[in-house]
Design a protein around this motif. Structure first.
Motif, PDB file in Angstrom:
ATOM      1  N   TRP A 187       4.903 -10.413  12.845  1.00 42.10           N
ATOM      2  CA  TRP A 187       6.266 -10.524  13.397  1.00 42.10           C
ATOM      3  C   TRP A 187       7.310 -10.842  12.327  1.00 42.10           C
ATOM      4  CZ3 TRP A 187       1.965 -11.282  16.190  1.00 42.10           C
ATOM      5  CH2 TRP A 187       1.898 -10.671  17.427  1.00 42.10           C
ATOM      6  N   ILE A 237       8.953  -1.370   9.472  1.00 42.82           N
ATOM      7  CA  ILE A 237       7.927  -0.499  10.052  1.00 42.82           C
ATOM      8  C   ILE A 237       6.746  -1.318  10.554  1.00 42.82           C
ATOM      9  CG2 ILE A 237       6.455   1.509   9.679  1.00 42.82           C
ATOM     10  CD1 ILE A 237       8.250   2.345   7.403  1.00 42.82           C
ATOM     11  N   PRO A 292      -1.641   4.819   7.442  1.00 41.78           N
ATOM     12  CA  PRO A 292      -0.800   5.130   6.273  1.00 41.78           C
ATOM     13  C   PRO A 292      -0.068   6.470   6.343  1.00 41.78           C
ATOM     14  CG  PRO A 292      -2.912   4.263   5.567  1.00 41.78           C
ATOM     15  CD  PRO A 292      -3.001   4.405   7.064  1.00 41.78           C
ATOM     16  N   GLU A 344       9.498  -8.071  17.474  1.00 43.02           N
ATOM     17  CA  GLU A 344       9.410  -8.202  16.009  1.00 43.02           C
ATOM     18  C   GLU A 344      10.545  -7.488  15.268  1.00 43.02           C
ATOM     19  OE1 GLU A 344       5.488  -6.675  15.584  1.00 43.02           O
ATOM     20  OE2 GLU A 344       6.128  -4.627  15.241  1.00 43.02           O
ATOM     21  N   GLU A 374       3.348  -1.543  13.642  1.00 44.44           N
ATOM     22  CA  GLU A 374       2.429  -0.797  14.513  1.00 44.44           C
ATOM     23  C   GLU A 374       2.940  -0.781  15.955  1.00 44.44           C
ATOM     24  OE1 GLU A 374      -1.374  -2.697  14.599  1.00 44.44           O
ATOM     25  OE2 GLU A 374      -2.231  -1.270  16.007  1.00 44.44           O
ATOM     26  N   ARG A 411       0.834  -1.209   0.000  1.00 45.21           N
ATOM     27  CA  ARG A 411       0.000   0.000   0.000  1.00 45.21           C
ATOM     28  C   ARG A 411       0.866   1.255   0.000  1.00 45.21           C
ATOM     29  NH1 ARG A 411      -2.578   0.820   6.157  1.00 45.21           N
ATOM     30  NH2 ARG A 411      -0.590   1.268   7.151  1.00 45.21           N
ATOM     31  N   PRO A 434       6.985  -3.408   5.791  1.00 45.79           N
ATOM     32  CA  PRO A 434       6.142  -3.380   6.985  1.00 45.79           C
ATOM     33  C   PRO A 434       6.327  -4.691   7.752  1.00 45.79           C
ATOM     34  CG  PRO A 434       4.826  -3.026   4.978  1.00 45.79           C
ATOM     35  CD  PRO A 434       6.188  -3.496   4.559  1.00 45.79           C
TER      36      PRO A 434
HETATM   37  C1  LIG Z   1      -1.517  -8.543   7.569  1.00 45.49           C
HETATM   38  C2  LIG Z   1      -0.932  -7.536   8.514  1.00 45.49           C
HETATM   39  C3  LIG Z   1      -0.195  -7.999   9.585  1.00 45.49           C
HETATM   40  C4  LIG Z   1       0.392  -7.092  10.479  1.00 45.49           C
HETATM   41  N1  LIG Z   1       1.143  -7.578  11.505  1.00 45.49           N
HETATM   42  C5  LIG Z   1       1.770  -6.712  12.333  1.00 45.49           C
HETATM   43  C6  LIG Z   1       2.613  -7.185  13.367  1.00 45.49           C
HETATM   44  O1  LIG Z   1       2.809  -8.387  13.571  1.00 45.49           O
HETATM   45  N2  LIG Z   1       3.213  -6.271  14.166  1.00 45.49           N
HETATM   46  C7  LIG Z   1       3.044  -4.917  13.987  1.00 45.49           C
HETATM   47  O2  LIG Z   1       3.635  -4.143  14.733  1.00 45.49           O
HETATM   48  N3  LIG Z   1       2.261  -4.440  12.989  1.00 45.49           N
HETATM   49  C8  LIG Z   1       1.638  -5.302  12.168  1.00 45.49           C
HETATM   50  N4  LIG Z   1       0.855  -4.824  11.139  1.00 45.49           N
HETATM   51  C9  LIG Z   1       0.734  -3.351  10.957  1.00 45.49           C
HETATM   52  C10 LIG Z   1       1.706  -2.800   9.907  1.00 45.49           C
HETATM   53  O3  LIG Z   1       3.017  -3.267  10.081  1.00 45.49           O
HETATM   54  C11 LIG Z   1       1.721  -1.282   9.981  1.00 45.49           C
HETATM   55  O4  LIG Z   1       0.426  -0.778   9.762  1.00 45.49           O
HETATM   56  C12 LIG Z   1       2.687  -0.641   8.987  1.00 45.49           C
HETATM   57  O5  LIG Z   1       2.755   0.744   9.242  1.00 45.49           O
HETATM   58  C13 LIG Z   1       2.240  -0.872   7.556  1.00 45.49           C
HETATM   59  O6  LIG Z   1       3.169  -0.286   6.679  1.00 45.49           O
HETATM   60  P1  LIG Z   1       2.684   0.425   5.303  1.00 45.49           P
HETATM   61  O7  LIG Z   1       1.917   1.641   5.709  1.00 45.49           O
HETATM   62  O8  LIG Z   1       3.917   0.741   4.570  1.00 45.49           O
HETATM   63  O9  LIG Z   1       1.859  -0.569   4.578  1.00 45.49           O
HETATM   64  C14 LIG Z   1       0.226  -5.691  10.272  1.00 45.49           C
HETATM   65  C15 LIG Z   1      -0.538  -5.247   9.187  1.00 45.49           C
HETATM   66  C16 LIG Z   1      -1.111  -6.149   8.318  1.00 45.49           C
HETATM   67  C17 LIG Z   1      -1.924  -5.648   7.152  1.00 45.49           C
END
Ligand SMILES: Cc1cc2nc3c(=O)[nH]c(=O)nc-3n(C[C@H](O)[C@H](O)[C@H](O)COP(=O)(O)O)c2cc1C
Length: 181
Positions: free
Chosen positions: A90, A122, A161, A131, A124, A11, A86
């Protein structure tokens, strides 16, 4: 210097924002004219998952028709590679893992080339979550195996985002990573 950016996010969010900041740093360097940047968005590529058939051992390319030969060619040519992903469950994203698995076809060519490696991870979660350590360790092991040198390993906590785009201090740090690569 040829810089290859491998983007693992599907994304237009934080990972892309981080990549743009690093690219800005690269573009504003005094030697920018001598730097060629290529970005490959893994999510936009057709990669058939590795089937461990080992045919690539003879052919030096995947036997199945997908985009991995062009990606591996870019990896081979690069002096520096930035892996940006992202955190998904983990780990790195499946999109980026598909790309990395296909390194298998060219590992002997990649090996010992001393490429500069930067990583941007990156998630959450807060930065004390395991992780980031798990993923950075994976990149470290891959780089050690291939004789590549990690020059930066950046972990960032951001979720929605536009979260990272609002963090001016982090954007400045990322620009500096590009400037000093
Ligand atoms: C399928 C999925 C699994 C995720 N798993 C984790 C996770 O294990 N740990 C975490 O901190 N964030 C997790 N996230 C959140 C993303 O890492 C976070 O929103 C990140 O900023 C997304 O990067 P982007 O904006 O470049 O897509 C997950 C998101 C998705 C969609």
């Amino acid at each position: 210097m040829k810089v290859l950016i491998l983007n693992g996010s599907p994304r237009k969010g934080n990972t892309l924002t981080a990549i743009k900041a690093i690219r800005k740093g690269l573009e504003e360097r005094p030697d920018a004219a001598d730097i060629e940047v290529t970005q490959i968005d893994a999510a936009g590529k057709e990669i058939i998952p590795c089937k461990a058939c080992n045919a690539c051992g003879c052919m030096s390319r995947c036997i199945f028709a997908d985009d991995s030969p062009e990606i591996n060619a870019a990896v081979e040519e690069a002096d520096a590679i930035i892996f940006a992903t992202p955190v998904y469950w983990w780990g790195i994203t499946a999109q980026l893992k598909l790309v990395i698995d296909k390194f298998y076809a060219r590992a002997s060519k990649f090996s010992g080339t001393g490429k500069k490696i930067g990583t941007v991870v990156i998630g959450e979660a807060e930065l004390d979550d395991a992780e980031y350590e798990i993923i950075q360790k994976q990149f470290q092991c891959i780089s050690d195996y291939l004789g590549w040198n990690i020059v930066f390993a950046k972990s960032i906590s951001a979720n929605k985002p536009k979260d990272l785009a609002a963090d001016e201090q982090m954007l400045a740090e990322l620009e500096k990573l590009g400037a000093e690569l």
